[in-house]
Design an enzyme around this catalytic site. Sequence first.
Site, PDB file in Angstrom:
ATOM      1  N   ASP A 155       0.733  -0.783  -0.169  1.00 36.71           N
ATOM      2  CA  ASP A 155      -0.443   0.132   0.051  1.00 36.71           C
ATOM      3  C   ASP A 155       1.038   1.288  -0.228  1.00 36.71           C
ATOM      4  O   ASP A 155       1.965   1.551   0.024  1.00 36.71           O
ATOM      5  CB  ASP A 155      -1.067   0.082   1.209  1.00 36.71           C
TER       6      ASP A 155
HETATM    7  C1  BGC Z   1      -5.290   3.392   0.004  1.00 37.17           C
HETATM    8  C2  BGC Z   1      -5.259   2.356  -0.683  1.00 37.17           C
HETATM    9  C3  BGC Z   1      -4.745   3.041  -2.389  1.00 37.17           C
HETATM   10  C4  BGC Z   1      -4.215   3.471  -2.424  1.00 37.17           C
HETATM   11  C5  BGC Z   1      -3.278   4.291  -3.642  1.00 37.17           C
HETATM   12  C6  BGC Z   1      -3.628   4.053  -0.265  1.00 37.17           C
HETATM   13  O1  BGC Z   1      -3.775   4.975   1.177  1.00 37.17           O
HETATM   14  O2  BGC Z   1      -4.721   2.629   1.154  1.00 37.17           O
HETATM   15  O3  BGC Z   1      -6.528   1.791  -0.536  1.00 37.17           O
HETATM   16  O4  BGC Z   1      -5.746   1.843  -3.506  1.00 37.17           O
HETATM   17  O5  BGC Z   1      -3.867   4.801  -1.341  1.00 37.17           O
HETATM   18  O6  BGC Z   1      -3.997   5.307  -3.830  1.00 37.17           O
END
Ligand code: BGC
Length: 751
Positions: free
Chosen positions: A283
């Site tokens: 993530d």
């Molecule tokens: C979120 C994810 C997301 C990623 C990319 C993160 O902060 O938890 O769900 O896909 O950012 O944008």
Amino acid sequence: MRKIILSFAACLALAAYGQKPVQDTRAMDTFIDQLMGKMTLDEKIGQLNLSGGGVPGILSGSEGADETIRRGWLGATGGSELETFRKLQEIAVKESRLGIPLLFGLDVIHGYHTIFPIPLALSCSWDTTLIEQSARIAAIEASSNGVTWTYSPMVDIARDARWGRIAEGSGEDPWWGGKIAAAMVRGYQGDDLTKENTILSCLKHFALYGASEAGRDYNTVDMSRIKMFNEYFPPYKAAVEAGCATVMSSFNLVEAIPATGNRWLLTDLLRDQWGFNGFVVSDYNSIGEMTNHGLGDTQTVSALALHAGLDMDMMTNGYITTLKKSLEEGRVSQADIDQACRRVLEAKYKLGLFEDPYRYLDADRAKKNTFTDEHMNTARHIAGKSIVLLKNDKGLLPLRKTGTIAVVGPLADKKVELFGTWCGIDTAKSASVVQAVKEMVGNKARVIFAKGCNLTNEPMLAKASGLKVDPVENTRLVKEAVEQVKDADRIIAVMGEPNNWSGEACSRADISLPESQKELLRALLETGKPVVLVLANGRPLTLEWEDSQFSAIVEAWHGGSAAARGLVDVLFGDVNPSGKLTTTFPRSVGQIPLYYNAKKTGRPMNPDDHFTSKYLDITNDPLYPFGYGLSYTTFSYGDLQLDKTSVQGENGVLTASVQVTNTGKLEGEEVVQLYIGDPAASISRPMKELKNFQKISLKPGESRKVSFTITPEDLKFYNSALEYIWEPGLFNIYVGTNSRDVKSAQVTWNK
Ligand code: BGC
């Protein structure tokens, strides 16, 4: 027939002639072997890097981004502009040494340009065909605009309405969550990833992110394995089984080790047990955050993550800056780097990017396929199907298209606020509720609008949402509204949360309607006029007072681009509501976590016995249970009939049937739900668990026998040894209109 194995150069040459390389695994393996044979260590590590471009301390500034690509140090990046994607892809293909194309990832969560209801709302449609269709349209639009990879579906089970990201998932049920996860993967990926209208999906957040303690985002998680396997893992597993191409690790700990660096989770379970063969991405900065979790410096946590089976680093820049050094120091192996690189290249190969790196970058296709009227019509249809009718005691709904209708409330003339969390917002084809009501009634009725109150006057919440706190203005707005609705025959009050009160980093400790809104509601009630309370929100709210005061309550959620029109279809009866809750609505935040498939306690609640599991000040039961939702018609259920009282063995089959009758005056759909309880087993089992459902449509007076086929597969669970088994004995079978109101019968299932 002999397969022709193509070299990378040959592929590019063939692409130039418009020919296709052979799409089978052997051809892919050989192609990637040859390509990797030419790659330097830096280029291999580059494929594992997902960032906005640039490498801190080495390649900075806007020049840095392009140069990172030129050097082959970037495997994937984000964005949403087709022209930017094309420019970056041209640099990758024409200016980097090996011309390896980039992946372009984006959070396409509930639509790309045409926005569907938030995932939580979609799940309330109990319709996998519609859910798959929403993902299919999202993929058509995204792929037409250069996006090759969506960070969706989000399949985290959530039992805590304080957690803002409950809006992004499918609620609290593992079985239904699994069905939805698979439908979304099918919708995004179709049956062939090389097609120009399919994209990689990414199941997230692996794992257990929805169990953040106290519903506070990014908080810690601690859970037994037996609970993980029985209650939280099923949707992740279902997405893997559906062929999900990528997986995103979660921010949280799993057994005290961050998921992002947890080898048991990412390798032993995901790959070795479940057979996942795509690539795993972290993530956003979750490798870097392992340092905050206390696992070591950037080099240490990057090495840990790679060893755990984490293939691509999103936004930490940990791999690109430290893996080479770690290899030299013997902290990671060449084999681990090679394996991760291969997995990323495989995804690109499967998308057909080596054959045509510009396949998803066609401006004409983008124009033709994006935000079409057809997509908007589907969005409207789905918005209507996702709405849940919570109360309609006096038959106030559906509304007649006559007289004077007042549409009141802080969300009544809003558009953006109804889209929901995490989406691109283009209101060009959207209506506010006031506009949609006007469209619906035409010149048959007069429509009045009054804002009526502020969204909130609570200082912290207001500040977080960029709102002004003004109690004096609130009182003035309330007064004005009361004056304005004087001539109205009926009032539609549109209340709730704007879209930025749910989603990532949007937890709320108090999940009731803010006092500013209640002030308006009290004043509207005092007018004595019939009021329909419409709620637009991204999470369950605590509505005990509202439930006691209003005879009609509609849960409209955040419905996307067509939120308001989908809503008025329901309010005026063009669509008979059929949505059912997939998340329990508690009476009070103090009851959380509250979910239907809870375990039994040793001292079940008994109001007359002090020493039982209960509160002194509130009952245990929810306000609206899982599976709950009304229709403008009514349904009656006959007794539950089982075709036998005892079933024999592994191949035994039981049929459970009920007669369902439409006892009202309108045609309507009903979600007939099957639950099973296992009252005596080797471990304590939930009181009941959803195992199946049928959505049926009945005309007034029509009656249908609804039958479910039950096999030992429906009785299985993970035992203490984490074996997936069923145990002979007594089972409770329940069929009903929601998880609380069921008909039941018992059966004995022998080995
Ligand atoms: C979120 C994810 C997301 C990623 C990319 C993160 O902060 O938890 O769900 O896909 O950012 O944008």
